[in-house]
Design a protein around this motif. Structure first.
Motif, PDB file in Angstrom:
ATOM      1  N   LEU A 168      95.441  54.913  90.532  1.00 48.48           N
ATOM      2  CA  LEU A 168      95.116  55.885  89.334  1.00 48.48           C
ATOM      3  C   LEU A 168      95.768  56.638  88.801  1.00 48.48           C
ATOM      4  CD1 LEU A 168      91.156  55.659  91.518  1.00 48.48           C
ATOM      5  CD2 LEU A 168      92.349  54.450  89.659  1.00 48.48           C
ATOM      6  N   ASP A 169      96.020  56.993  89.857  1.00 44.94           N
ATOM      7  CA  ASP A 169      97.371  58.046  88.908  1.00 44.94           C
ATOM      8  C   ASP A 169      98.344  57.175  87.586  1.00 44.94           C
ATOM      9  OD1 ASP A 169      96.496  60.501  90.209  1.00 44.94           O
ATOM     10  OD2 ASP A 169      97.996  59.929  91.557  1.00 44.94           O
ATOM     11  N   SER A 170      98.664  56.042  88.713  1.00 42.59           N
ATOM     12  CA  SER A 170      99.758  55.973  87.550  1.00 42.59           C
ATOM     13  C   SER A 170      98.560  54.531  86.155  1.00 42.59           C
ATOM     14  CB  SER A 170     100.539  54.366  87.818  1.00 42.59           C
ATOM     15  OG  SER A 170     100.739  54.596  88.909  1.00 42.59           O
ATOM     16  N   MET A 171      97.779  54.816  86.281  1.00 39.07           N
ATOM     17  CA  MET A 171      97.141  53.974  84.600  1.00 39.07           C
ATOM     18  C   MET A 171      96.583  55.221  84.154  1.00 39.07           C
ATOM     19  SD  MET A 171      94.350  50.971  87.504  1.00 39.07           S
ATOM     20  CE  MET A 171      93.945  51.054  85.199  1.00 39.07           C
ATOM     21  N   ARG A 172      96.517  56.725  84.879  1.00 33.94           N
ATOM     22  CA  ARG A 172      95.719  57.351  84.288  1.00 33.94           C
ATOM     23  C   ARG A 172      97.335  58.320  83.314  1.00 33.94           C
ATOM     24  NH1 ARG A 172      94.334  60.289  88.743  1.00 33.94           N
ATOM     25  NH2 ARG A 172      92.194  59.277  87.621  1.00 33.94           N
TER      26      ARG A 172
ATOM     27  N   GLY B 109      99.303  50.302  73.253  1.00 26.70           N
ATOM     28  CA  GLY B 109      98.167  49.850  74.897  1.00 26.70           C
ATOM     29  C   GLY B 109     100.446  50.357  75.583  1.00 26.70           C
ATOM     30  N   ALA B 110     100.573  50.681  76.368  1.00 24.88           N
ATOM     31  CA  ALA B 110     101.475  51.025  77.047  1.00 24.88           C
ATOM     32  C   ALA B 110     101.089  50.930  78.998  1.00 24.88           C
ATOM     33  CB  ALA B 110     101.666  52.427  76.833  1.00 24.88           C
ATOM     34  N   ILE B 111     102.690  51.222  78.963  1.00 23.58           N
ATOM     35  CA  ILE B 111     102.850  50.227  80.686  1.00 23.58           C
ATOM     36  C   ILE B 111     103.734  51.874  81.372  1.00 23.58           C
ATOM     37  CG2 ILE B 111     103.296  48.810  82.463  1.00 23.58           C
ATOM     38  CD1 ILE B 111     103.704  46.481  80.125  1.00 23.58           C
ATOM     39  N   VAL B 112     103.066  52.468  81.713  1.00 26.58           N
ATOM     40  CA  VAL B 112     103.507  53.274  83.065  1.00 26.58           C
ATOM     41  C   VAL B 112     103.581  52.865  84.787  1.00 26.58           C
ATOM     42  CG1 VAL B 112     103.418  55.225  83.900  1.00 26.58           C
ATOM     43  CG2 VAL B 112     103.014  54.845  81.837  1.00 26.58           C
TER      44      VAL B 112
ATOM     45  N   GLY C   3      88.578  44.655  80.882  1.00 24.50           N
ATOM     46  CA  GLY C   3      89.552  45.545  81.979  1.00 24.50           C
ATOM     47  C   GLY C   3      90.569  45.748  81.626  1.00 24.50           C
ATOM     48  N   ILE C   4      91.862  46.708  82.039  1.00 27.47           N
ATOM     49  CA  ILE C   4      93.008  46.785  82.594  1.00 27.47           C
ATOM     50  C   ILE C   4      93.697  46.720  83.761  1.00 27.47           C
ATOM     51  CG2 ILE C   4      93.489  47.244  79.960  1.00 27.47           C
ATOM     52  CD1 ILE C   4      93.758  50.399  81.161  1.00 27.47           C
ATOM     53  N   GLY C   5      94.884  46.617  84.647  1.00 29.73           N
ATOM     54  CA  GLY C   5      94.987  47.326  85.407  1.00 29.73           C
ATOM     55  C   GLY C   5      97.042  46.387  85.858  1.00 29.73           C
ATOM     56  N   ARG C   6      97.748  45.961  86.663  1.00 33.22           N
ATOM     57  CA  ARG C   6      98.403  45.515  86.619  1.00 33.22           C
ATOM     58  C   ARG C   6      98.812  44.529  85.099  1.00 33.22           C
ATOM     59  NH1 ARG C   6     102.282  47.343  89.099  1.00 33.22           N
ATOM     60  NH2 ARG C   6     101.624  48.436  91.620  1.00 33.22           N
ATOM     61  N   GLN C   7      97.823  44.135  84.405  1.00 33.41           N
ATOM     62  CA  GLN C   7      97.703  42.785  83.148  1.00 33.41           C
ATOM     63  C   GLN C   7      96.955  43.674  82.289  1.00 33.41           C
ATOM     64  OE1 GLN C   7      99.055  39.628  84.192  1.00 33.41           O
ATOM     65  NE2 GLN C   7      99.445  40.576  85.223  1.00 33.41           N
TER      66      GLN C   7
END
Length: 187
Positions: free
Chosen positions: A13-17, A105-108, A178-182
């Motif tokens: 959740l911290d990474s998604m945040r 969109g961004a990926i962390v 929704g979002i997540g790893r994808q």
């Protein structure tokens, strides 16, 4: 799309945040410079810089769903006026009176963040203000419907009811995710 609801750890959740914060900062930076005369391509370049400075990578750049004839070549989806969603950055210059949707969109750490805003370029018209009020009311209804046990359809029905009440309709085959790893997952 797998609609099973995964449980996310506090670290996930911290990474998604963190990804969401990069998206929010990028949208704010792009929104701040979106003005008459600015090219869509220039907004995309600014977003590329913001995402990199935020320690992230763009979600959209190079994305190619199975149905697409080619990979997406922008960092942002920039949709002026009648372009509903997923407009490509181009040399088009914004004009006074345009209504611009900016999707980012961004990926962390392998986790996606995704968000969009719509901005008036120059002074909004009365019609723009009516649309803004209707979409804010529809968003509030959707958020209110997003309760434990609700489905994405429940949220969509709530949004659609408010939109119709204000004289608007949804675009068929377009909805949330929704979002997540994808980039696109079940909610």
């Amino acid at each position: 799309m797998d609609l099973a609801l995964p449980t996310r750890t506090p670290t996930e959740l911290d990474s998604m945040r963190a990804a969401g914060r990069v998206v929010a900062a990028t949208l704010a930076a792009v929104r701040a410079v979106a003005a008459p005369g600015v090219r869509l391509r220039d907004l995309d370049e600014l977003a590329r810089t913001c995402i990199a400075e935020g320690g992230a990578t763009p979600s959209f750049l190079g994305y190619r769903p199975t149905w697409a004839p080619r990979a997406y070549d922008g960092v942002l989806c920039l949709s002026p006026n009648e372009t509903v969603v997923h407009g490509r950055p181009s040399g088009r210059r914004l004009a006074d009176g345009d209504l611009l949707s900016i999707d980012c969109g961004a990926i962390v750490d392998g986790w996606h963040g995704d968000g969009a805003v719509t901005v008036h370029i120059g002074a909004p018209t009365d019609g723009d203000e009516r649309l803004r009020a209707a979409t804010e009311a529809a968003l509030a209804a959707g958020i209110a419907a997003a309760v434990p046990g609700a489905t994405l359809r429940d949220v969509a029905v709530a949004i659609d009811a408010v939109a119709r009440k204000h004289g608007y309709e949804h675009v068929p085959d377009h909805g949330g995710h929704g979002i997540g790893r994808q980039m696109h997952e079940g909610p």
